[in-house]
Design a protein around this motif. Sequence first.
Motif, PDB file in Angstrom:
ATOM      1  N   ALA A  52       3.629  -0.332  -2.669  1.00 50.45           N
ATOM      2  CA  ALA A  52       2.935  -0.053  -1.410  1.00 50.45           C
ATOM      3  C   ALA A  52       2.372   1.355  -1.271  1.00 50.45           C
ATOM      4  CB  ALA A  52       3.810  -0.390  -0.201  1.00 50.45           C
ATOM      5  N   GLY A  53       2.943   2.361  -1.951  1.00 50.85           N
ATOM      6  CA  GLY A  53       2.432   3.724  -1.823  1.00 50.85           C
ATOM      7  C   GLY A  53       2.501   4.246  -0.403  1.00 50.85           C
ATOM      8  N   LEU A  54       3.511   3.806   0.332  1.00 52.37           N
ATOM      9  CA  LEU A  54       3.655   4.264   1.715  1.00 52.37           C
ATOM     10  C   LEU A  54       4.051   5.732   1.738  1.00 52.37           C
ATOM     11  CD1 LEU A  54       5.602   1.253   3.254  1.00 52.37           C
ATOM     12  CD2 LEU A  54       3.151   1.702   3.338  1.00 52.37           C
ATOM     13  N   PHE A  55       3.655   6.427   2.813  1.00 53.24           N
ATOM     14  CA  PHE A  55       4.046   7.821   2.952  1.00 53.24           C
ATOM     15  C   PHE A  55       5.501   7.878   3.396  1.00 53.24           C
ATOM     16  CE2 PHE A  55      -0.613   7.877   3.969  1.00 53.24           C
ATOM     17  CZ  PHE A  55      -0.978   8.354   2.719  1.00 53.24           C
ATOM     18  N   PRO A  56       6.370   8.427   2.557  1.00 52.19           N
ATOM     19  CA  PRO A  56       7.806   8.353   2.846  1.00 52.19           C
ATOM     20  C   PRO A  56       8.222   9.135   4.091  1.00 52.19           C
ATOM     21  CG  PRO A  56       7.394   9.727   0.909  1.00 52.19           C
ATOM     22  CD  PRO A  56       6.088   9.089   1.285  1.00 52.19           C
ATOM     23  N   HIS A  57       7.397  10.117   4.496  1.00 51.48           N
ATOM     24  CA  HIS A  57       7.762  10.953   5.640  1.00 51.48           C
ATOM     25  C   HIS A  57       7.122  10.467   6.938  1.00 51.48           C
ATOM     26  CE1 HIS A  57       3.950  12.204   4.110  1.00 51.48           C
ATOM     27  NE2 HIS A  57       3.772  13.140   5.015  1.00 51.48           N
ATOM     28  N   PHE A  58       6.405   9.351   6.868  1.00 49.48           N
ATOM     29  CA  PHE A  58       5.810   8.771   8.069  1.00 49.48           C
ATOM     30  C   PHE A  58       6.592   7.521   8.453  1.00 49.48           C
ATOM     31  CE2 PHE A  58       1.022  10.114   7.764  1.00 49.48           C
ATOM     32  CZ  PHE A  58       1.405  11.437   7.834  1.00 49.48           C
ATOM     33  N   THR A  59       6.697   7.260   9.740  1.00 48.20           N
ATOM     34  CA  THR A  59       7.269   5.992  10.178  1.00 48.20           C
ATOM     35  C   THR A  59       6.288   4.877   9.829  1.00 48.20           C
ATOM     36  OG1 THR A  59       6.207   6.186  12.332  1.00 48.20           O
ATOM     37  CG2 THR A  59       8.449   7.046  12.154  1.00 48.20           C
ATOM     38  N   VAL A  60       6.764   3.653   9.948  1.00 44.59           N
ATOM     39  CA  VAL A  60       5.908   2.487   9.727  1.00 44.59           C
ATOM     40  C   VAL A  60       4.672   2.574  10.626  1.00 44.59           C
ATOM     41  CG1 VAL A  60       5.785  -0.008  10.129  1.00 44.59           C
ATOM     42  CG2 VAL A  60       7.752   0.980   8.920  1.00 44.59           C
ATOM     43  N   GLU A  61       4.910   2.948  11.874  1.00 42.08           N
ATOM     44  CA  GLU A  61       3.804   3.046  12.833  1.00 42.08           C
ATOM     45  C   GLU A  61       2.743   4.048  12.372  1.00 42.08           C
ATOM     46  OE1 GLU A  61       4.860   3.533  16.937  1.00 42.08           O
ATOM     47  OE2 GLU A  61       2.738   3.271  17.441  1.00 42.08           O
ATOM     48  N   ARG A  62       3.182   5.224  11.926  1.00 46.02           N
ATOM     49  CA  ARG A  62       2.209   6.240  11.497  1.00 46.02           C
ATOM     50  C   ARG A  62       1.516   5.829  10.206  1.00 46.02           C
ATOM     51  NH1 ARG A  62       3.764  12.400  11.309  1.00 46.02           N
ATOM     52  NH2 ARG A  62       1.537  12.588  10.944  1.00 46.02           N
ATOM     53  N   ASN A  63       2.259   5.145   9.328  1.00 50.17           N
ATOM     54  CA  ASN A  63       1.642   4.654   8.101  1.00 50.17           C
ATOM     55  C   ASN A  63       0.516   3.680   8.411  1.00 50.17           C
ATOM     56  OD1 ASN A  63       2.592   5.274   5.227  1.00 50.17           O
ATOM     57  ND2 ASN A  63       4.536   5.261   6.330  1.00 50.17           N
ATOM     58  N   ILE A  64       0.809   2.716   9.264  1.00 43.45           N
ATOM     59  CA  ILE A  64      -0.194   1.690   9.558  1.00 43.45           C
ATOM     60  C   ILE A  64      -1.352   2.280  10.351  1.00 43.45           C
ATOM     61  CG2 ILE A  64      -0.620  -0.516  10.737  1.00 43.45           C
ATOM     62  CD1 ILE A  64       2.261  -1.288  10.153  1.00 43.45           C
ATOM     63  N   GLY A  65      -1.031   3.184  11.269  1.00 46.67           N
ATOM     64  CA  GLY A  65      -2.066   3.704  12.163  1.00 46.67           C
ATOM     65  C   GLY A  65      -2.859   4.868  11.599  1.00 46.67           C
ATOM     66  N   LEU A  66      -2.572   5.238  10.349  1.00 45.30           N
ATOM     67  CA  LEU A  66      -3.174   6.475   9.826  1.00 45.30           C
ATOM     68  C   LEU A  66      -4.701   6.466   9.804  1.00 45.30           C
ATOM     69  CD1 LEU A  66      -2.724   9.265   8.678  1.00 45.30           C
ATOM     70  CD2 LEU A  66      -2.621   8.272   6.402  1.00 45.30           C
ATOM     71  N   VAL A  67      -5.296   5.460   9.190  1.00 44.99           N
ATOM     72  CA  VAL A  67      -6.758   5.455   9.082  1.00 44.99           C
ATOM     73  C   VAL A  67      -7.417   5.345  10.469  1.00 44.99           C
ATOM     74  CG1 VAL A  67      -8.787   4.324   8.107  1.00 44.99           C
ATOM     75  CG2 VAL A  67      -6.773   4.681   6.701  1.00 44.99           C
ATOM     76  N   PRO A  68      -6.963   4.401  11.322  1.00 49.12           N
ATOM     77  CA  PRO A  68      -7.533   4.406  12.677  1.00 49.12           C
ATOM     78  C   PRO A  68      -7.422   5.773  13.361  1.00 49.12           C
ATOM     79  CG  PRO A  68      -6.249   2.424  12.344  1.00 49.12           C
ATOM     80  CD  PRO A  68      -6.046   3.272  11.122  1.00 49.12           C
ATOM     81  N   LYS A  69      -6.272   6.436  13.165  1.00 49.85           N
ATOM     82  CA  LYS A  69      -6.065   7.716  13.834  1.00 49.85           C
ATOM     83  C   LYS A  69      -7.046   8.776  13.320  1.00 49.85           C
ATOM     84  CE  LYS A  69      -2.634  11.212  14.746  1.00 49.85           C
ATOM     85  NZ  LYS A  69      -1.607  11.933  14.006  1.00 49.85           N
ATOM     86  N   ILE A  70      -7.182   8.887  12.010  1.00 44.65           N
ATOM     87  CA  ILE A  70      -8.107   9.908  11.501  1.00 44.65           C
ATOM     88  C   ILE A  70      -9.564   9.504  11.723  1.00 44.65           C
ATOM     89  CG2 ILE A  70      -6.520  10.898   9.811  1.00 44.65           C
ATOM     90  CD1 ILE A  70      -7.775   9.327   7.638  1.00 44.65           C
ATOM     91  N   GLU A  71      -9.784   8.228  12.031  1.00 44.73           N
ATOM     92  CA  GLU A  71     -11.129   7.804  12.409  1.00 44.73           C
ATOM     93  C   GLU A  71     -11.400   8.100  13.883  1.00 44.73           C
ATOM     94  OE1 GLU A  71     -13.869   5.436  10.410  1.00 44.73           O
ATOM     95  OE2 GLU A  71     -13.238   7.440   9.802  1.00 44.73           O
ATOM     96  N   GLY A  72     -10.376   8.628  14.556  1.00 47.08           N
ATOM     97  CA  GLY A  72     -10.572   9.079  15.924  1.00 47.08           C
ATOM     98  C   GLY A  72     -10.383   8.027  17.011  1.00 47.08           C
ATOM     99  N   TRP A  73      -9.688   6.943  16.687  1.00 44.99           N
ATOM    100  CA  TRP A  73      -9.405   5.958  17.725  1.00 44.99           C
ATOM    101  C   TRP A  73      -8.494   6.589  18.773  1.00 44.99           C
ATOM    102  CZ3 TRP A  73      -8.143   0.336  15.738  1.00 44.99           C
ATOM    103  CH2 TRP A  73      -9.115  -0.053  14.810  1.00 44.99           C
ATOM    104  N   PRO A  74      -8.661   6.189  20.056  1.00 48.01           N
ATOM    105  CA  PRO A  74      -7.719   6.691  21.064  1.00 48.01           C
ATOM    106  C   PRO A  74      -6.300   6.189  20.779  1.00 48.01           C
ATOM    107  CG  PRO A  74      -9.352   5.197  22.044  1.00 48.01           C
ATOM    108  CD  PRO A  74      -9.726   5.367  20.617  1.00 48.01           C
ATOM    109  N   GLU A  75      -5.337   7.011  21.182  1.00 50.60           N
ATOM    110  CA  GLU A  75      -3.936   6.754  20.833  1.00 50.60           C
ATOM    111  C   GLU A  75      -3.454   5.359  21.253  1.00 50.60           C
ATOM    112  OE1 GLU A  75       0.065   9.222  21.715  1.00 50.60           O
ATOM    113  OE2 GLU A  75      -1.754  10.406  21.392  1.00 50.60           O
ATOM    114  N   GLU A  76      -3.855   4.963  22.449  1.00 52.94           N
ATOM    115  CA  GLU A  76      -3.436   3.657  22.963  1.00 52.94           C
ATOM    116  C   GLU A  76      -3.924   2.516  22.060  1.00 52.94           C
ATOM    117  OE1 GLU A  76      -1.366   2.376  25.297  1.00 52.94           O
ATOM    118  OE2 GLU A  76      -0.762   4.473  25.060  1.00 52.94           O
TER     119      GLU A  76
END
Lengths: 250, 210
Positions: A84-108
């Motif tokens: 999976a290459g998951l980021f070990p220091h991120f929670t599941v939530e941050r792992n999954i939400g990473l690309v949307p987040k850096i694409e600037g989606w609102p937090e909600e």
Amino acid sequence: MIEFRDVSYSVDGIQVLSDLTLRVAHGEILVLLGRSGSGKTTTLKLVNRLVTPTSGQVLVNGKANDQVDVIQLRRGIGYVIQEAGLFPHFTVERNIGLVPKIEGWPEERVRARVQEMLQLVGLTPDLASRYPHQLSGGQRQRVGVARALAADPAILLMDEPFGALDPLTRDELQREFLLLQQRVHKTVVFVTHDLREALRLASRISLMEAGKLVTVLTPQEFLKSSDPWASAYVHAFGDGLESAANRGTS
Amino acid sequence: MNLLRFFVQNHTQVLDLTGEHLRLVGWSTFFAMLIGIPLGILIAHRTQLGRPVLTAANIIQTIPGIALFGFLLPVPWLGESAERLAILALTLYALLPIIRNTYDGIRGVDAAVVEAGRGMGLTESQLLFQVELPLALSVIISGVRIAVVISVGLATIAAFIGAGGLGEFIFRGVAMVDNRVILAGAIPAAILALLADFGIGWIEKQLRPR
């Protein structure tokens, strides 16, 4: 959707890939089958430009992929790798939400999307706050798929995503992946060395050997093929393959 | 008991010199981090620079402390202030462990994780700040810890060029052939080193990725 035109790749004087020409149709699961060193992973990485061809062109959505911004290209392509290459220091939530987040989606919206993705891959919402090391191998791989799908890319690249799982979990994930694909209709390029997996998942199988594309066949055709490499594979995997090829053309 | 009486009688001076000592170590560690961490990151990404940079830092490390202070003394702007000079010398010594550990820490991040991030479309700076640095942080901090412990010991030599610190007591004690005075410098220095080792070690443990 994806097209390889006369692509060759060599590194340090070693020819890894020669004259690859291949089209991946919209919505199909194209499996790259071959042994280690056959060039299948390199082929996959050509799509999201983790590898740049020495000669030839790779077209994604009709455009040469070296003519578009590499970051935008990659964010539009889901990428799942073994373990999976998951980021070990991120929670599941941050792992999954990473690309949307850096694409600037609102937090909600990111949070809602994460929940949606967890459900899509069959994980319970309470896993969102866990870290990857607190998950089982199968759960990690599901998170990997969820992460790749989060920004809703049209293309999914999967590099032996189920390779490190025990047979039972692998079987389960393969079955669920097919069901998932019926819902999301991604264009999938899937790398494996496991013929059984290829027959089960593929719309078409591209058999690779020593940096060359040997043949492209549907699972049904593959079993009956007189191609020496294809039949060598069928022999190596032995009986009971017929039942594995359950899809044929699609 | 003589020693204890000495501490009580001279407690203001002990505290002053400890403060000076801490200032030398603090500033030099700060500058060494300022230079060493970016340099370590750079050579982790451009590995052909790794060997020359690490070799240079290694060579600095082999220069005896007193010799380095001596060499730097005639340098115009530096030589004017003993403290400036001491901080520079201590910074140079602190570089190696910090560069080395930053380099090792970043190189030690699982290549598959970095490639997954790159494949997902993280920019190089997002990869660095969100993936590589957080995962390398405990190794980098452990380099800082080594640097601080070395500096606390080395800073005692700064008194040789008149930069103050707990070395004052040690040099004075040697000149006076008075063990009490030597210990008045050596014991607080040892305590500082142990505290730094313990304290930074604790931070390092908190930051270690699971």
